[in-house]
Design a protein around this motif. Structure first.
Motif, PDB file in Angstrom:
ATOM      1  N   ASP A 118       0.819  -1.217   0.000  1.00 23.87           N
ATOM      2  CA  ASP A 118       0.000   0.000   0.000  1.00 23.87           C
ATOM      3  C   ASP A 118       0.852   1.266   0.000  1.00 23.87           C
ATOM      4  O   ASP A 118       0.566   2.223  -0.724  1.00 23.87           O
ATOM      5  N   CYS A 119       1.877   1.287   0.840  1.00 23.70           N
ATOM      6  CA  CYS A 119       2.604   2.532   1.125  1.00 23.70           C
ATOM      7  C   CYS A 119       4.089   2.459   0.817  1.00 23.70           C
ATOM      8  O   CYS A 119       4.799   3.451   1.046  1.00 23.70           O
ATOM      9  N   THR A 120       4.581   1.319   0.333  1.00 28.45           N
ATOM     10  CA  THR A 120       6.024   1.081   0.156  1.00 28.45           C
ATOM     11  C   THR A 120       6.790   1.473   1.417  1.00 28.45           C
ATOM     12  O   THR A 120       7.797   2.172   1.367  1.00 28.45           O
ATOM     13  N   ARG A 121       6.281   1.007   2.557  1.00 25.55           N
ATOM     14  CA  ARG A 121       6.915   1.249   3.847  1.00 25.55           C
ATOM     15  C   ARG A 121       6.856  -0.012   4.688  1.00 25.55           C
ATOM     16  O   ARG A 121       5.942  -0.830   4.537  1.00 25.55           O
ATOM     17  N   VAL A 167      24.305  -7.973   5.356  1.00 25.12           N
ATOM     18  CA  VAL A 167      24.231  -8.195   3.907  1.00 25.12           C
ATOM     19  C   VAL A 167      23.278  -7.195   3.260  1.00 25.12           C
ATOM     20  O   VAL A 167      23.606  -6.572   2.232  1.00 25.12           O
ATOM     21  N   TYR A 168      22.106  -7.014   3.856  1.00 27.82           N
ATOM     22  CA  TYR A 168      21.143  -6.075   3.282  1.00 27.82           C
ATOM     23  C   TYR A 168      21.614  -4.627   3.422  1.00 27.82           C
ATOM     24  O   TYR A 168      21.339  -3.795   2.557  1.00 27.82           O
ATOM     25  N   PHE A 169      22.334  -4.339   4.498  1.00 28.06           N
ATOM     26  CA  PHE A 169      22.870  -2.991   4.659  1.00 28.06           C
ATOM     27  C   PHE A 169      23.911  -2.698   3.578  1.00 28.06           C
ATOM     28  O   PHE A 169      23.933  -1.600   3.005  1.00 28.06           O
ATOM     29  N   VAL A 170      24.759  -3.666   3.283  1.00 26.94           N
ATOM     30  CA  VAL A 170      25.750  -3.507   2.220  1.00 26.94           C
ATOM     31  C   VAL A 170      25.051  -3.301   0.875  1.00 26.94           C
ATOM     32  O   VAL A 170      25.441  -2.442   0.066  1.00 26.94           O
ATOM     33  N   LEU A 171      24.002  -4.081   0.625  1.00 31.17           N
ATOM     34  CA  LEU A 171      23.244  -3.924  -0.620  1.00 31.17           C
ATOM     35  C   LEU A 171      22.618  -2.531  -0.705  1.00 31.17           C
ATOM     36  O   LEU A 171      22.569  -1.935  -1.793  1.00 31.17           O
ATOM     37  N   MET A 179      16.491  -0.732  -2.638  1.00 34.87           N
ATOM     38  CA  MET A 179      15.754  -1.074  -1.426  1.00 34.87           C
ATOM     39  C   MET A 179      15.871   0.055  -0.424  1.00 34.87           C
ATOM     40  O   MET A 179      16.678   0.982  -0.603  1.00 34.87           O
ATOM     41  N   GLY A 180      15.087  -0.023   0.640  1.00 41.23           N
ATOM     42  CA  GLY A 180      15.126   0.995   1.670  1.00 41.23           C
ATOM     43  C   GLY A 180      15.676   0.440   2.972  1.00 41.23           C
ATOM     44  O   GLY A 180      15.899  -0.766   3.107  1.00 41.23           O
ATOM     45  N   GLY A 227       7.859  -0.207 -15.575  1.00 40.32           N
ATOM     46  CA  GLY A 227       9.028   0.155 -16.360  1.00 40.32           C
ATOM     47  C   GLY A 227      10.293  -0.140 -15.593  1.00 40.32           C
ATOM     48  O   GLY A 227      10.255  -0.613 -14.455  1.00 40.32           O
ATOM     49  N   ARG A 228      11.434   0.187 -16.192  1.00 43.64           N
ATOM     50  CA  ARG A 228      12.717  -0.103 -15.554  1.00 43.64           C
ATOM     51  C   ARG A 228      12.909   0.704 -14.275  1.00 43.64           C
ATOM     52  O   ARG A 228      13.655   0.300 -13.388  1.00 43.64           O
ATOM     53  N   LYS A 229      12.265   1.874 -14.193  1.00 44.62           N
ATOM     54  CA  LYS A 229      12.436   2.730 -13.029  1.00 44.62           C
ATOM     55  C   LYS A 229      11.305   2.591 -12.017  1.00 44.62           C
ATOM     56  O   LYS A 229      11.270   3.294 -11.013  1.00 44.62           O
ATOM     57  N   THR A 230      10.369   1.676 -12.283  1.00 47.47           N
ATOM     58  CA  THR A 230       9.257   1.459 -11.354  1.00 47.47           C
ATOM     59  C   THR A 230       9.764   0.780 -10.084  1.00 47.47           C
ATOM     60  O   THR A 230      10.477  -0.225 -10.155  1.00 47.47           O
ATOM     61  N   LYS A 231       9.379   1.330  -8.937  1.00 46.83           N
ATOM     62  CA  LYS A 231       9.792   0.741  -7.661  1.00 46.83           C
ATOM     63  C   LYS A 231       8.797  -0.336  -7.248  1.00 46.83           C
ATOM     64  O   LYS A 231       7.602  -0.080  -7.134  1.00 46.83           O
ATOM     65  N   VAL A 232       9.307  -1.520  -7.047  1.00 47.91           N
ATOM     66  CA  VAL A 232       8.475  -2.652  -6.623  1.00 47.91           C
ATOM     67  C   VAL A 232       8.798  -2.962  -5.163  1.00 47.91           C
ATOM     68  O   VAL A 232       9.965  -3.194  -4.828  1.00 47.91           O
TER      69      VAL A 232
END
Length: 260
Positions: A118-121, A167-171, A179-180, A227-232
């Motif tokens: 819903d909120c990408t949060r 690992v996720y922090f490095v990414l 990612m956030g 699209g390529r810039k769409t955030k999923v």
């Protein structure tokens, strides 16, 4: 066992009703305790007899009793879905001390997946307390089950949380648009569960998240839905991948080792 699974499903229906409140209010910074649920259009409080999971929506035929405003079908679907999830988790884990920890993860998974979509949060009020709750429930399971293997599992859980977080922090640092920081914080919680269930679960759960999320993104691109810039949102795939690791980590790990 069938009776226990059915009871877990009924519990899930009730939890699902609460999750609907959580999904709506937490991203808005509102209390999940008060005020009582009300129709967003006319403001009338929902009567207790209409607040019964799934049945209340069916009795009202999907409309507010007072003003006739349509009530989204998502509400009973979340309730029913949580009931099914609780039943499946209970069937998988059985009546064991680890079951409460897995039921908590199931509830959190549904809430966070919906909020992220819903909120990408991935809200801190849900993610951060989950570290303490998950650690306490897994420690309770280890304490009651006893044995060196169980205490080793707790150590593995701590290592899994640290590894996944790092690992996720490095990414995030390397590819910040991918990612956030909410994903990073969630990774530590999932690492607790995956590490507790073993190294195979940890590796499979981590890999499955990227595999499933990648396949979904490709499907959106091919179908012209993104699209390529769409955030999923990646949170739902992290959660689904974790469940793949918990349920199928050992069989997949054994199968892979047999190949080499």
């Amino acid at each position: 066992m069938i009776i226990v699974v059915l009871l877990a499903g009924l519990l899930g229906l009730a939890v699902g009703s609460f999750l609907n409140v959580v999904v709506w209010r937490v991203p808005r910074g509102e209390s999940v305790v008060s005020p009582p649920s009300a129709c967003p259009r006319c403001g009338h409080r929902i009567r207790a007899r209409h607040n019964v999971p799934v049945l209340g929506w069916l009795v009202l035929r999907g409309r507010c009793f007072d003003c006739g405003e349509p009530i989204a079908a998502r509400y009973p679907l979340v309730e029913a879905g949580t009931g099914v999830a609780f039943a499946l988790v209970t069937w998988f884990a059985g009546v064991s001390w680890v079951l409460p920890a897995l039921l908590y993860l199931a509830a959190v998974s549904i809430a966070l997946a919906l909020i992220d979509l819903d909120c990408t949060r991935l809200p801190d009020p849900i993610v951060l307390p989950s570290y303490g709750v998950a650690a306490a429930l897994l420690a309770l399971a280890a304490w009651n089950l006893g044995g060196t293997a169980q205490w080793s599992a707790l150590v593995h859980a701590a290592i899994g949380a640290a590894v996944m977080f790092v690992v996720y922090f490095v990414l995030l640092v390397v590819y910040p648009s991918g990612m956030g920081f909410g994903d990073v914080k969630l990774a530590g919680v999932l690492g607790l569960y995956l590490g507790y269930h073993g190294w195979a679960s940890l590796v499979v759960g981590w890999f499955a998240a990227f595999l499933l999320g990648g396949l979904f993104s490709v499907a959106l691109l091919v179908g012209g839905r993104a699209g390529r810039k769409t955030k999923v949102p990646f949170g739902p795939w992290m959660l689904l991948g974790a469940w793949v690791g918990i349920v199928l980590g050992d069989p997949i790990g054994s199968w892979y080792l047999s190949l080499i």
